[in-house]
Design an enzyme around this catalytic site. Sequence first.
Site, PDB file in Angstrom:
ATOM      1  N   ASN A   1      33.390   7.547 114.525  1.00 60.66           N
ATOM      2  CA  ASN A   1      34.793   7.454 114.972  1.00 60.66           C
ATOM      3  C   ASN A   1      34.907   7.590 116.492  1.00 60.66           C
ATOM      4  O   ASN A   1      35.778   6.997 117.107  1.00 60.66           O
ATOM      5  CB  ASN A   1      35.681   8.455 114.215  1.00 60.66           C
ATOM      6  CG  ASN A   1      35.528   9.872 114.710  1.00 60.66           C
ATOM      7  OD1 ASN A   1      36.144  10.273 115.690  1.00 60.66           O
ATOM      8  ND2 ASN A   1      34.679  10.640 114.043  1.00 60.66           N
TER       9      ASN A   1
ATOM     10  N   HIS B   1      24.798   4.862 108.045  1.00 60.25           N
ATOM     11  CA  HIS B   1      25.712   5.981 108.286  1.00 60.25           C
ATOM     12  C   HIS B   1      25.748   6.851 107.024  1.00 60.25           C
ATOM     13  O   HIS B   1      25.827   6.331 105.907  1.00 60.25           O
ATOM     14  CB  HIS B   1      27.117   5.472 108.620  1.00 60.25           C
ATOM     15  CG  HIS B   1      28.035   6.559 109.107  1.00 60.25           C
ATOM     16  ND1 HIS B   1      28.685   7.416 108.246  1.00 60.25           N
ATOM     17  CD2 HIS B   1      28.382   6.955 110.363  1.00 60.25           C
ATOM     18  CE1 HIS B   1      29.404   8.272 108.953  1.00 60.25           C
ATOM     19  NE2 HIS B   1      29.232   8.017 110.238  1.00 60.25           N
TER      20      HIS B   1
ATOM     21  N   CYS C   1      39.826  16.733 113.086  1.00 57.08           N
ATOM     22  CA  CYS C   1      40.737  16.334 112.008  1.00 57.08           C
ATOM     23  C   CYS C   1      40.645  17.390 110.908  1.00 57.08           C
ATOM     24  O   CYS C   1      39.806  18.294 110.967  1.00 57.08           O
ATOM     25  CB  CYS C   1      40.329  14.963 111.459  1.00 57.08           C
ATOM     26  SG  CYS C   1      38.661  14.972 110.757  1.00 57.08           S
TER      27      CYS C   1
ATOM     28  N   SER D   1      35.191  14.929 115.469  1.00 61.24           N
ATOM     29  CA  SER D   1      34.288  16.072 115.298  1.00 61.24           C
ATOM     30  C   SER D   1      34.027  16.806 116.622  1.00 61.24           C
ATOM     31  O   SER D   1      33.133  17.637 116.703  1.00 61.24           O
ATOM     32  CB  SER D   1      32.968  15.610 114.669  1.00 61.24           C
ATOM     33  OG  SER D   1      32.515  14.407 115.243  1.00 61.24           O
TER      34      SER D   1
ATOM     35  N   GLU E   1      27.994   8.485 105.561  1.00 62.74           N
ATOM     36  CA  GLU E   1      29.132   8.245 104.659  1.00 62.74           C
ATOM     37  C   GLU E   1      28.900   7.012 103.786  1.00 62.74           C
ATOM     38  O   GLU E   1      29.222   7.004 102.598  1.00 62.74           O
ATOM     39  CB  GLU E   1      30.427   8.072 105.463  1.00 62.74           C
ATOM     40  CG  GLU E   1      31.643   7.974 104.555  1.00 62.74           C
ATOM     41  CD  GLU E   1      32.913   7.607 105.282  1.00 62.74           C
ATOM     42  OE1 GLU E   1      33.729   6.859 104.699  1.00 62.74           O
ATOM     43  OE2 GLU E   1      33.112   8.051 106.431  1.00 62.74           O
TER      44      GLU E   1
ATOM     45  N   CYS F   1      34.639  15.478 102.948  1.00 61.38           N
ATOM     46  CA  CYS F   1      36.053  15.327 103.289  1.00 61.38           C
ATOM     47  C   CYS F   1      36.801  14.765 102.081  1.00 61.38           C
ATOM     48  O   CYS F   1      36.348  13.788 101.470  1.00 61.38           O
ATOM     49  CB  CYS F   1      36.186  14.383 104.475  1.00 61.38           C
ATOM     50  SG  CYS F   1      37.907  13.945 104.808  1.00 61.38           S
TER      51      CYS F   1
ATOM     52  N   SER G   1      28.440   9.786 116.307  1.00 58.23           N
ATOM     53  CA  SER G   1      29.759   9.898 115.676  1.00 58.23           C
ATOM     54  C   SER G   1      30.418   8.524 115.644  1.00 58.23           C
ATOM     55  O   SER G   1      30.800   7.980 116.684  1.00 58.23           O
ATOM     56  CB  SER G   1      30.633  10.883 116.462  1.00 58.23           C
ATOM     57  OG  SER G   1      31.996  10.703 116.148  1.00 58.23           O
TER      58      SER G   1
ATOM     59  N   CYS H   1      40.794   6.624 107.429  1.00 59.01           N
ATOM     60  CA  CYS H   1      41.578   7.852 107.303  1.00 59.01           C
ATOM     61  C   CYS H   1      42.658   7.953 108.384  1.00 59.01           C
ATOM     62  O   CYS H   1      42.576   7.323 109.439  1.00 59.01           O
ATOM     63  CB  CYS H   1      40.653   9.070 107.309  1.00 59.01           C
ATOM     64  SG  CYS H   1      40.296   9.727 108.931  1.00 59.01           S
TER      65      CYS H   1
ATOM     66  N   THR I   1      35.543   5.438 106.188  1.00 60.36           N
ATOM     67  CA  THR I   1      36.826   5.997 106.655  1.00 60.36           C
ATOM     68  C   THR I   1      36.961   6.013 108.176  1.00 60.36           C
ATOM     69  O   THR I   1      38.044   6.256 108.698  1.00 60.36           O
ATOM     70  CB  THR I   1      37.016   7.445 106.153  1.00 60.36           C
ATOM     71  OG1 THR I   1      35.966   8.263 106.683  1.00 60.36           O
ATOM     72  CG2 THR I   1      37.026   7.520 104.636  1.00 60.36           C
TER      73      THR I   1
END
Length: 318
Positions: free
Chosen positions: A233, A132, A20, A275, A134, A104, A231, A203, A173
């Site tokens: 996502n 996590h 992304c 990623s 984030e 990001c 990861s 996102c 996100t």
Amino acid sequence: MSSTGTTPLRILLANPRGFCAGVDRAIKIVELAIKKFGAPVYVRHEIVHNRYVVEGLEAQGAVFVDELDEVPDDVPVVFSAHGVPKAVPAEAEKRKMIYVDATCPLVSKVHREVERHQAHGRHILMIGHAGHPEVIGTMGQVPPGSMTLIETVEDAENVMPQNPDELSFVTQTTLSVDDTIEIVAVLERRFPGLTKPKKEDICYATTNRQVAVKEVAKQADRVIVIGSRNSSNSRRLVEVSEKAGCPARLVLRAADLDWDWLAGATAVGISAGASAPEILVEEVIDALKERFDAKVELVTTAEEDVIFKVPPMLKDVA
């Protein structure tokens, strides 16, 4: 590479997939920092959650560490795409370090939301996964006790905020869009005055990749998601496929493929987390073509043209 197997196989390639704009920018930031300052450039946490990417940057002179106290005073440091608690840049400034923030921009947007909610006296519920990076970074934007983490529908049913009338929520996100809708529905039922994000926090890339996998899962017998175990996502893409009724597996690269699991499949879907680089997708396709008479069909559900600029500090070498 042309197919060498004899058993026919449809490869349904999800589009969008893979990198992304935020990941693209983060990797570029590390490469540009090495170009500008010379090796070594230290990076706090994996810049993105992918071993292949991390090893590629290490080969160029990046050194990955867990915390700032592992970074010598006289070398530049990059903060990962996942974002960091406010205490981290504050410590870097105290030590007069050169630092580049690769957070990001869509994560930074959530950071600003959190600050606004706190300034308005609202307690903030953060929908996300404990531990996590984030989530740690976002919760670290405001004083301890200002936020409560909500991981499940059960958490949403049981949370007891001190002042239910002054309440807001934000989300990580990279969550599953469907799971998040369920959690938000519970919170809105329990707290009718809940302040919502003006625009969804999940996102665009996470959403787009999940939609594409759902489409692929409708037509496939198996779905392969290329991405790292850590990861978020990528793991959500596996869940999305399974929920759509198609068995899915997460693999880092072609060497991890389970051929027994793929036996009997006539259509295999392929996607990649945000990623995961395209070279690993090509590697998996090539491995399938060696075993099957495979034809690739692109399944497109959205076109992406988002590009994020690098920080001003690196403009001269960009």
